[in-house]
Write a protein that holds these residues in place. Sequence first.
Motif, mmCIF file in Angstrom:
data_model
loop_
_atom_site.group_PDB
_atom_site.id
_atom_site.type_symbol
_atom_site.label_atom_id
_atom_site.label_comp_id
_atom_site.label_asym_id
_atom_site.label_seq_id
_atom_site.Cartn_x
_atom_site.Cartn_y
_atom_site.Cartn_z
ATOM 1 N N VAL A 1 0.848 -1.188 0.000
ATOM 2 C CA VAL A 1 0.000 0.000 0.000
ATOM 3 C C VAL A 1 0.883 1.237 0.000
ATOM 4 N N THR A 2 0.276 2.398 -0.244
ATOM 5 C CA THR A 2 1.031 3.634 -0.175
ATOM 6 C C THR A 2 1.296 4.000 1.281
ATOM 7 N N LEU A 3 2.229 4.902 1.479
ATOM 8 C CA LEU A 3 2.516 5.373 2.832
ATOM 9 C C LEU A 3 1.283 6.009 3.455
ATOM 10 N N VAL A 4 0.588 6.849 2.710
ATOM 11 C CA VAL A 4 -0.604 7.512 3.244
ATOM 12 C C VAL A 4 -1.657 6.486 3.630
ATOM 13 N N GLN A 5 -1.823 5.456 2.824
ATOM 14 C CA GLN A 5 -2.773 4.394 3.172
ATOM 15 C C GLN A 5 -2.349 3.677 4.452
ATOM 16 N N ALA A 6 -1.065 3.467 4.625
ATOM 17 C CA ALA A 6 -0.575 2.846 5.852
ATOM 18 C C ALA A 6 -0.858 3.732 7.056
ATOM 19 N N LEU A 7 -0.614 5.022 6.929
ATOM 20 C CA LEU A 7 -0.857 5.951 8.029
ATOM 21 C C LEU A 7 -2.339 6.041 8.362
ATOM 22 N N ASP A 8 -3.181 5.910 7.359
ATOM 23 C CA ASP A 8 -4.631 5.969 7.589
ATOM 24 C C ASP A 8 -5.131 4.786 8.414
ATOM 25 N N ARG A 9 -4.359 3.719 8.489
ATOM 26 C CA ARG A 9 -4.768 2.538 9.254
ATOM 27 C C ARG A 9 -4.402 2.648 10.734
ATOM 28 N N LEU A 10 -3.705 3.701 11.122
ATOM 29 C CA LEU A 10 -3.285 3.850 12.508
ATOM 30 C C LEU A 10 -4.477 4.051 13.430
ATOM 31 N N LEU B 1 -3.433 7.405 16.920
ATOM 32 C CA LEU B 1 -2.066 7.928 16.835
ATOM 33 C C LEU B 1 -1.981 9.185 15.979
ATOM 34 N N LEU B 2 -2.734 9.249 14.882
ATOM 35 C CA LEU B 2 -2.667 10.446 14.049
ATOM 36 C C LEU B 2 -3.150 11.687 14.786
ATOM 37 N N ALA B 3 -4.137 11.531 15.660
ATOM 38 C CA ALA B 3 -4.609 12.667 16.451
ATOM 39 C C ALA B 3 -3.515 13.149 17.399
ATOM 40 N N ALA B 4 -2.816 12.209 18.014
ATOM 41 C CA ALA B 4 -1.718 12.579 18.909
ATOM 42 C C ALA B 4 -0.581 13.231 18.135
#
Length: 280
Positions: A100-109, A147-150
């Motif tokens: 997956v793309t990096l952004v897609q990976a980050l969206d799964r956090l 995690l993205l909120a933090a």
Amino acid sequence: MPSDLDPARIADLYRSACLAELDALKVGNVHSYAAGHRMEVADFARSAEVSAPALARADAGIGARVFAGVAATREAVGQNTNLGILLLCAPLAFAAEHGVTLVQALDRLGSEDARDVFAAIRLASPGGLGQAARYDVTTETAETPPLLAAMAEAAPRDRIARAYVTGYEDVRIVGLPALAAAEAAGLDESWRASTVHLDYVSAFPDSHILRKHGEAIAEEVRAEAQRLKAGIDMVAKPVAQLLAFDAVLKERGINPGTSADFTVATLFWQALIEAGARLA
């Protein structure tokens, strides 16, 4: 076509990126030209070796990879040598493994990733961490935010947190172009890494310096790095000039460690792409 990468391959590429960064003359950091900050190259090489299996562990979440890597490092070398590296490289490893793309990976956090990352930060106990009014990682709480909120909360004061919420903008606009330019100029691997690091140090105030020394000194170092960059030719391998600045920074106890973390992430990103990862 981009494809999933085998965890063993990801671990090898991660180790190689860490070791290439250590071979580079990176002003103010530990490197093969000079130790510093009471740490040796061997500490970082050992850290890369023991954290690689954790970072590339099959089917592990991003936060779990960070925590396991920090735990393995603390057991092996007894200090924090790679928290920032693991924070930046774990999403890249996850994305490469899952195709997956990096952004897609980050969206799964999620909150579980936050719990693991917060625990990793407490275990690593990085210098100058301090406390935050909201989402303070130094205290365990019953509820943990995604995690993205933090990371969004910490982004204004920390470039690694900012990377999580901008899709690694600094890597895209600073690191990867610097690496491509250095390669086009014919620089070898270690001097490409040295070029990338100097570009990061001169591009923005380093977060590690900000935490430990404050905004004024962080900006002073950035401006001096920018002047140095403008006055040297990296193709000529300006060891003396870089070591002179390196010595000044180490004498003052100043370590642009976040820039070094981003250098590893840049090398790792490029290696994953060359191996067939999707990322972008």
